[in-house]
Design a protein around this motif. Structure first.
Motif, PDB file in Angstrom:
ATOM      1  N   ALA A  79       7.963  11.173   5.477  1.00  0.00           N
ATOM      2  CA  ALA A  79       6.584  11.666   5.487  1.00  0.00           C
ATOM      3  C   ALA A  79       5.633  10.709   4.784  1.00  0.00           C
ATOM      4  O   ALA A  79       4.433  10.663   5.114  1.00  0.00           O
ATOM      5  CB  ALA A  79       6.509  13.035   4.828  1.00  0.00           C
ATOM      6  N   ALA A  80       6.137   9.949   3.816  1.00  0.00           N
ATOM      7  CA  ALA A  80       5.293   9.053   3.034  1.00  0.00           C
ATOM      8  C   ALA A  80       6.146   7.931   2.465  1.00  0.00           C
ATOM      9  O   ALA A  80       7.383   7.981   2.519  1.00  0.00           O
ATOM     10  CB  ALA A  80       4.609   9.825   1.908  1.00  0.00           C
ATOM     11  N   LEU A 124       1.987  15.066   7.062  1.00  0.00           N
ATOM     12  CA  LEU A 124       1.076  15.237   5.924  1.00  0.00           C
ATOM     13  C   LEU A 124      -0.368  15.142   6.418  1.00  0.00           C
ATOM     14  O   LEU A 124      -1.029  14.111   6.243  1.00  0.00           O
ATOM     15  CB  LEU A 124       1.333  14.162   4.866  1.00  0.00           C
ATOM     16  N   PRO A 125      -0.884  16.185   7.043  1.00  0.00           N
ATOM     17  CA  PRO A 125      -2.243  16.135   7.603  1.00  0.00           C
ATOM     18  C   PRO A 125      -3.318  15.821   6.570  1.00  0.00           C
ATOM     19  O   PRO A 125      -4.344  15.206   6.897  1.00  0.00           O
ATOM     20  CB  PRO A 125      -2.436  17.541   8.192  1.00  0.00           C
ATOM     21  N   VAL A 152      -0.068   7.787  11.745  1.00  0.00           N
ATOM     22  CA  VAL A 152       0.057   7.273  10.384  1.00  0.00           C
ATOM     23  C   VAL A 152      -1.318   6.923   9.832  1.00  0.00           C
ATOM     24  O   VAL A 152      -2.281   6.738  10.574  1.00  0.00           O
ATOM     25  CB  VAL A 152       0.954   6.008  10.326  1.00  0.00           C
ATOM     26  N   ASP A 153      -1.373   6.813   8.524  1.00  0.00           N
ATOM     27  CA  ASP A 153      -2.545   6.291   7.838  1.00  0.00           C
ATOM     28  C   ASP A 153      -2.058   5.690   6.527  1.00  0.00           C
ATOM     29  O   ASP A 153      -0.881   5.839   6.167  1.00  0.00           O
ATOM     30  CB  ASP A 153      -3.580   7.384   7.599  1.00  0.00           C
ATOM     31  N   ALA A 190       0.854  -1.185   0.000  1.00  0.00           N
ATOM     32  CA  ALA A 190       0.000   0.000   0.000  1.00  0.00           C
ATOM     33  C   ALA A 190       0.896   1.244   0.000  1.00  0.00           C
ATOM     34  O   ALA A 190       2.112   1.148  -0.128  1.00  0.00           O
ATOM     35  CB  ALA A 190      -0.902  -0.021   1.230  1.00  0.00           C
ATOM     36  N   PHE A 191       0.281   2.411   0.146  1.00  0.00           N
ATOM     37  CA  PHE A 191       1.057   3.635   0.340  1.00  0.00           C
ATOM     38  C   PHE A 191       0.622   4.256   1.661  1.00  0.00           C
ATOM     39  O   PHE A 191      -0.558   4.293   1.995  1.00  0.00           O
ATOM     40  CB  PHE A 191       0.884   4.619  -0.821  1.00  0.00           C
ATOM     41  N   GLY A 192       1.613   4.687   2.448  1.00  0.00           N
ATOM     42  CA  GLY A 192       1.309   5.229   3.769  1.00  0.00           C
ATOM     43  C   GLY A 192       1.895   6.608   3.951  1.00  0.00           C
ATOM     44  O   GLY A 192       2.726   7.062   3.158  1.00  0.00           O
ATOM     45  N   TRP A 193       1.447   7.276   5.014  1.00  0.00           N
ATOM     46  CA  TRP A 193       1.975   8.602   5.305  1.00  0.00           C
ATOM     47  C   TRP A 193       1.911   8.892   6.795  1.00  0.00           C
ATOM     48  O   TRP A 193       1.139   8.272   7.538  1.00  0.00           O
ATOM     49  CB  TRP A 193       1.219   9.681   4.517  1.00  0.00           C
ATOM     50  N   ASN A 194       2.755   9.803   7.213  1.00  0.00           N
ATOM     51  CA  ASN A 194       2.754  10.277   8.593  1.00  0.00           C
ATOM     52  C   ASN A 194       1.766  11.440   8.681  1.00  0.00           C
ATOM     53  O   ASN A 194       1.913  12.442   7.969  1.00  0.00           O
ATOM     54  CB  ASN A 194       4.165  10.725   8.994  1.00  0.00           C
TER      55      ASN A 194
END
Length: 356
Positions: free
Chosen positions: A249-250, A176-177, A266-267, A168-172
């Motif tokens: 960040a991602a 990165l709101p 994270v998401d 998948a792709f994730g981010w902090n």
């Protein structure tokens, strides 16, 4: 006898489900297995008298050995739920697939076969093993359900898809709101200069992943990604840790469901057409516990088995609790076409772009 055995299994499964629910409520925590639901207690169709005879003989055999390259937590959950349902011990041997294949090769050579069932992602290895007569045809009733789609999930009628490990792709979320919506967002100029985490392609399946990116996001995707000057990691797990800490960040990641549940910043997102490595499972013709092997194979494609085996991955059945996608959404080439020479050539090209 068959009726008593069936009632015993139903009662055991019901008690196990209640015990598991109580355990989850009492202990909690994101690392705990996904809660048991109605689907988790669904052991599939009961089958005919011939299948019941296999079930009875499997219970008499008492154990089954499962070689699996799947995540340890999923393997252990399969073993626990299977034993609760049937009273049969599952001896799990977890290792990377290259080691499992080597181990099985030695067992076949010496004639001292230990494994009953093996699950890994090597398509070419599966096909060659089938041609050599090393895998038995699965006969469980769960393979013939409409939900399983035997016609697309089998290789040569002997090995079957059970899951797919996905990227998948994730981010902090602190950095990165607004998050990301697609993999293309990793190419945002705002993420240049070491803010994106990627993994080095050290295996054929990882080379296939980068080829998937080029096929789906443009033939110049690799060059555009390299221009971001990303941080390179040895695998997906270190990237997840870097996202959680805010080091990047991602980046590419697995399903960050545990991190999100733990409250980490994270998401993650899952592309509509995603890449994944399908796990194919095979019953060995020389299995020391042939009936228990058939029963475990059948269990893996029931809702109960899928709930245990596909958490945070792609499932072969719809609506499986804990799974983040289904395998029909997974794009992957035939890895048997990725020869050692082609893999080496691609890795050399990749290193020329990403390693200074």
């Amino acid at each position: 006898m068959r009726l008593r055995a069936h009632l015993r299994r139903v009662l055991t499964a019901s008690i196990a489900a209640l015990a598991l629910s109580a355990s989850v409520v009492a202990c909690g925590g994101a690392d705990d297995p996904a809660p048991t639901s109605g689907a988790a207690a669904d052991f599939g169709p009961t089958g005919d008298a011939a299948w019941q005879d296999i079930v009875d003989k499997a219970e008499q055999e008492g154990s089954v050995t499962f070689y699996s390259a799947q995540n340890t937590a999923q393997n252990e959950e399969v073993a626990r739920r299977f034993e609760e349902a049937y009273g049969i011990t599952v001896n799990v041997v977890r290792d990377v697939e290259a080691n499992l294949q080597s181990k099985l090769g030695a067992e076949w050579t010496t004639g001292n076969v230990v494994a009953d069932v093996v699950s890994q992602t090597g398509v070419g290895w599966v096909r060659s093993g089938g041609e050599a007569g090393r895998f038995a045809v699965p006969v469980g009733p769960a393979f013939d359900t409409a939900e399983y789609h035997r016609d697309v999930n089998f290789i040569d009628d002997h090995s079957f898809a059970t899951a797919a490990a996905i990227v998948a792709f994730g981010w902090n979320t602190d950095r990165l709101p607004d998050g990301l919506t697609t993999i293309d967002d990793l190419l945002d100029p705002e993420l240049a200069g070491g803010k994106v985490g990627i993994q080095e392609p050290v295996s054929a399946s990882q080379v296939d992943f980068y080829q998937y990116l080029e096929s789906n996001y443009g033939p110049n995707f690799l060059e555009r990604l390299a221009a971001q000057q990303p941080r390179v990691y040895p695998g997906i797990l270190p990237i997840a840790q870097a996202l959680t800490s805010g080091e990047v960040a991602a980046g590419f990641s697995g399903a960050l469901t545990d991190e999100v549940a733990d409250g980490a910043p994270v998401d993650f997102g899952v592309p509509e057409k995603l890449w994944g490595a399908r796990f194919y499972t095979s019953v060995l013709t020389a299995a020391p516990h042939p009936n228990a092997a058939q029963l475990l194979a059948n269990f893996l494609v029931t809702p109960a088995g899928q709930t245990a085996y596909t958490r945070k991955t792609a499932s072969v059945l719809p609506d499986v609790e804990g799974a983040v996608a289904t395998v029909d959404r997974v794009a992957q080439q035939d890895l048997s076409k990725l020869t050692p020479e082609s893999v080496d050539a691609y890795r050399a090209r990749w290193k020329s772009l990403f390693v200074s």
